[in-house]
Design a protein around this motif. Structure first.
Motif, PDB file in Angstrom:
ATOM      1  N   ASN A  18     -16.920  78.638 -27.702  1.00  0.00           N
ATOM      2  CA  ASN A  18     -16.556  78.143 -29.028  1.00  0.00           C
ATOM      3  C   ASN A  18     -15.320  77.249 -28.997  1.00  0.00           C
ATOM      4  N   PHE A  19     -14.291  77.662 -28.237  1.00  0.00           N
ATOM      5  CA  PHE A  19     -13.088  76.820 -28.178  1.00  0.00           C
ATOM      6  C   PHE A  19     -13.378  75.511 -27.437  1.00  0.00           C
ATOM      7  N   ALA A  20     -14.294  75.557 -26.455  1.00  0.00           N
ATOM      8  CA  ALA A  20     -14.687  74.311 -25.776  1.00  0.00           C
ATOM      9  C   ALA A  20     -15.387  73.394 -26.776  1.00  0.00           C
ATOM     10  N   GLU A  21     -16.296  73.970 -27.579  1.00  0.00           N
ATOM     11  CA  GLU A  21     -17.014  73.155 -28.579  1.00  0.00           C
ATOM     12  C   GLU A  21     -16.061  72.583 -29.624  1.00  0.00           C
ATOM     13  N   LEU A  22     -14.975  73.328 -29.878  1.00  0.00           N
ATOM     14  CA  LEU A  22     -13.986  72.834 -30.851  1.00  0.00           C
ATOM     15  C   LEU A  22     -13.006  71.855 -30.189  1.00  0.00           C
ATOM     16  N   GLY A  23     -13.183  71.639 -28.876  1.00  0.00           N
ATOM     17  CA  GLY A  23     -12.417  70.601 -28.162  1.00  0.00           C
ATOM     18  C   GLY A  23     -10.990  70.989 -27.827  1.00  0.00           C
ATOM     19  N   VAL A  24     -10.692  72.302 -27.735  1.00  0.00           N
ATOM     20  CA  VAL A  24      -9.298  72.697 -27.479  1.00  0.00           C
ATOM     21  C   VAL A  24      -9.128  73.591 -26.246  1.00  0.00           C
ATOM     22  N   LEU A  25     -10.209  73.825 -25.495  1.00  0.00           N
ATOM     23  CA  LEU A  25     -10.092  74.740 -24.346  1.00  0.00           C
ATOM     24  C   LEU A  25      -9.448  74.022 -23.161  1.00  0.00           C
ATOM     25  N   SER A  26      -8.287  74.538 -22.681  1.00  0.00           N
ATOM     26  CA  SER A  26      -7.654  73.870 -21.537  1.00  0.00           C
ATOM     27  C   SER A  26      -7.512  74.780 -20.325  1.00  0.00           C
ATOM     28  N   HIS A  27      -7.465  76.130 -20.537  1.00  0.00           N
ATOM     29  CA  HIS A  27      -7.265  77.055 -19.422  1.00  0.00           C
ATOM     30  C   HIS A  27      -8.206  78.261 -19.533  1.00  0.00           C
ATOM     31  N   LEU A  28      -8.633  78.766 -18.377  1.00  0.00           N
ATOM     32  CA  LEU A  28      -9.385  80.020 -18.321  1.00  0.00           C
ATOM     33  C   LEU A  28      -8.723  80.896 -17.261  1.00  0.00           C
ATOM     34  N   PRO A  33     -12.724  86.609  -8.698  1.00  0.00           N
ATOM     35  CA  PRO A  33     -12.946  85.279  -8.109  1.00  0.00           C
ATOM     36  C   PRO A  33     -14.343  84.717  -8.394  1.00  0.00           C
ATOM     37  N   GLU A  34     -15.354  85.601  -8.453  1.00  0.00           N
ATOM     38  CA  GLU A  34     -16.725  85.104  -8.721  1.00  0.00           C
ATOM     39  C   GLU A  34     -16.821  84.506 -10.115  1.00  0.00           C
ATOM     40  N   LEU A  35     -16.209  85.200 -11.061  1.00  0.00           N
ATOM     41  CA  LEU A  35     -16.230  84.677 -12.438  1.00  0.00           C
ATOM     42  C   LEU A  35     -15.467  83.356 -12.521  1.00  0.00           C
ATOM     43  N   ARG A  36     -14.348  83.295 -11.794  1.00  0.00           N
ATOM     44  CA  ARG A  36     -13.571  82.045 -11.818  1.00  0.00           C
ATOM     45  C   ARG A  36     -14.405  80.887 -11.279  1.00  0.00           C
ATOM     46  N   ALA A  37     -15.144  81.148 -10.199  1.00  0.00           N
ATOM     47  CA  ALA A  37     -15.973  80.085  -9.606  1.00  0.00           C
ATOM     48  C   ALA A  37     -17.063  79.649 -10.591  1.00  0.00           C
ATOM     49  N   THR A  38     -17.701  80.626 -11.242  1.00  0.00           N
ATOM     50  CA  THR A  38     -18.772  80.311 -12.206  1.00  0.00           C
ATOM     51  C   THR A  38     -18.239  79.428 -13.329  1.00  0.00           C
ATOM     52  N   PHE A  39     -17.052  79.823 -13.859  1.00  0.00           N
ATOM     53  CA  PHE A  39     -16.551  79.094 -15.036  1.00  0.00           C
ATOM     54  C   PHE A  39     -15.883  77.774 -14.667  1.00  0.00           C
ATOM     55  N   ALA A  40     -15.382  77.684 -13.423  1.00  0.00           N
ATOM     56  CA  ALA A  40     -14.830  76.398 -12.973  1.00  0.00           C
ATOM     57  C   ALA A  40     -15.965  75.375 -12.907  1.00  0.00           C
ATOM     58  N   ALA A  41     -17.162  75.850 -12.483  1.00  0.00           N
ATOM     59  CA  ALA A  41     -18.311  74.938 -12.407  1.00  0.00           C
ATOM     60  C   ALA A  41     -18.797  74.568 -13.812  1.00  0.00           C
ATOM     61  N   THR A  49      -7.658  79.881 -13.470  1.00  0.00           N
ATOM     62  CA  THR A  49      -6.636  80.541 -12.660  1.00  0.00           C
ATOM     63  C   THR A  49      -6.784  82.062 -12.700  1.00  0.00           C
ATOM     64  N   ASP A  50      -6.163  82.738 -11.709  1.00  0.00           N
ATOM     65  CA  ASP A  50      -6.118  84.203 -11.754  1.00  0.00           C
ATOM     66  C   ASP A  50      -4.771  84.672 -12.277  1.00  0.00           C
ATOM     67  N   SER A  51      -3.896  83.714 -12.590  1.00  0.00           N
ATOM     68  CA  SER A  51      -2.523  84.072 -12.946  1.00  0.00           C
ATOM     69  C   SER A  51      -2.258  83.899 -14.439  1.00  0.00           C
ATOM     70  N   PHE A  52      -2.048  85.018 -15.107  1.00  0.00           N
ATOM     71  CA  PHE A  52      -1.718  84.989 -16.534  1.00  0.00           C
ATOM     72  C   PHE A  52      -0.378  84.274 -16.735  1.00  0.00           C
ATOM     73  N   GLU A  53       0.540  84.453 -15.771  1.00  0.00           N
ATOM     74  CA  GLU A  53       1.863  83.820 -15.851  1.00  0.00           C
ATOM     75  C   GLU A  53       1.720  82.300 -15.819  1.00  0.00           C
ATOM     76  N   GLU A  54       0.775  81.820 -14.981  1.00  0.00           N
ATOM     77  CA  GLU A  54       0.570  80.367 -14.910  1.00  0.00           C
ATOM     78  C   GLU A  54       0.110  79.836 -16.264  1.00  0.00           C
ATOM     79  N   LEU A  55      -0.801  80.589 -16.897  1.00  0.00           N
ATOM     80  CA  LEU A  55      -1.304  80.203 -18.216  1.00  0.00           C
ATOM     81  C   LEU A  55      -0.156  80.165 -19.226  1.00  0.00           C
TER      82      LEU A  55
END
Ligand SMILES: NC(=O)c1ccc[n+]([C@@H]2O[C@H](COP(=O)([O-])OP(=O)(O)OC[C@H]3O[C@@H](n4cnc5c(N)ncnc54)[C@H](O)[C@@H]3O)[C@@H](O)[C@H]2O)c1
Length: 321
Positions: A18-28, A33-41, A49-55
């Motif tokens: 939904n946030f992607a469709e609203l044009g505002v998604l910048s970080h996940l 790691p498997e989920l990160r790979a799926t969503f990066a694609a 990222t796996d780091s909440f601090e980075e976000l």
């Protein structure tokens, strides 16, 4: 403005979409790691990222959306607010009244949005019930009750109150806009020790209104229903119905002058208003962005979320007491 979504298990991807469709998604962000790979694609232009601090360190991120398991909500929401981010946190936003009160205070001090993800509040049928109550069409509301029953899904780490009840509780408190002065619950753990499969709750409000919730995954009926009994009319939201989501009954008690004060009942027309089919989650995400943008009453949204957590805590104490 942009948002980052934390937690990409079952529910987080719906928020991300939904946030992607609203044009505002910048970080996940997710630890897996498997989920990160799926969503990066799936979202090549989004930083994964796996780091909440980075976000939290990303200056362009104004809003953090938390869809991790419930026990992590309080700590992650607190960290995000303290980093100056607006927060949308999945339900329930905390497990203890003291925790949510602290989050509300931090959000108020920094004038940040703290919005719980109470999805049903964005269901157009709940909006209709609220309009019927607030416009006075139903007359004085006497009682409200919710039925959320089915056979399964049997949970083993969250009882029926926490798994099913949060939804109905958020709706009941939203409809009546009052904090209950009495909140009691009874239930039994038939299948998994310590995890109640069937829970009955009773709430009494300062105005004298009362409410009830029947929550169960051991039931022959699949019910997703909220009933509002007013002095003039009665309304039912049935989420199992495809077209008749809300039904308004012109049924009421009344006294005929010639019956010397004896109560009679009156049954008139039954009305089925058209209910929009907008996706509640999209409306929820849009509401978060509107609050961040300065529209609406962000303090009330946070306070209402706290009321739900406090009521949940009292019901839990009563259940265990
Ligand atoms: N509104 C609704 O209708 C609805 C429906 C389902 C779930 N939910 C809520 O969504 C939340 C998540 O539920 P779910 O079923 O998706 O859970 P889930 O276990 O499927 O997913 C949680 C994800 O969070 C990740 N995670 C955990 N801790 C993390 C951390 N510190 N940093 C980054 N990632 C972390 C996990 O790796 C996992 O992928 C819960 O609060 C639940 O109540 C809401």
């Amino acid at each position: 403005m942009t948002v980052g979504v934390v937690g990409l298990g079952y529910w987080g991807p719906n928020l991300a979409r939904n946030f992607a469709e609203l044009g505002v998604l910048s970080h996940l962000c997710d630890l897996d790691p498997e989920l990160r790979a799926t969503f990066a694609a799936r979202y090549p232009s989004v930083r994964v990222t796996d780091s909440f601090e980075e976000l939290l360190g990303a200056e362009d991120v104004e809003g953090v959306v938390i869809a991790t398991p419930v026990p992590t909500h309080y700590a992650l929401a607190k960290q995000a607010l303290e980093a100056g981010k607006h927060v949308l946190v999945e339900k329930p936003p905390a497990m203890k009244g003291a925790e949510i009160d602290e989050l509300v205070e931090i959000a108020a001090e920094r004038d940040l949005v703290l919005m719980p993800g109470h999805l049903l509040l964005y269901h157009p049928a709940v909006k209709k019930l609220k309009e019927l109550i607030d416009s006075g069409e139903l007359g004085d509301v006497l009682c409200v009750y919710g039925n959320r029953q089915n056979l399964g899904i049997v949970r083993t780490n969250e009882n029926a109150l926490w798994s099913l009840g949060v939804h109905d509780l958020s709706v009941i408190l939203h409809l009546l806009d009052e904090e209950p002065e009495e909140a009691t619950a009874h239930g039994r753990d038939f299948l998994t020790p310590g995890v109640e499969d069937v829970v009955f709750c009773y709430l009494r409000f300062p105005s004298g209104k009362i409410a009830h919730m029947h929550l169960s995954w051991l039931d022959p009926h699949k019910m997703r229903r909220m009933t509002v009994v007013g002095r003039e009319k009665m309304a039912v939201f049935d989420d199992m119905e495809l077209e008749r989501k809300v039904t308004i009954y012109e049924k009421a008690p009344w006294k005929r002058a010639e019956t010397y004060g004896e109560w009679q009942t009156r049954s008139g027309d039954i009305h089925i208003p058209k209910i929009a089919t907008d996706e509640p989650l999209k409306l929820e995400c849009q509401h978060f962005l509107a609050l961040v943008g300065g529209e609406g009453d962000r303090a009330k949204v946070a306070r209402d979320g706290a009321m739900v957590v406090r009521a949940l805590e009292r019901l839990t104490d009563s259940l265990r007491g």
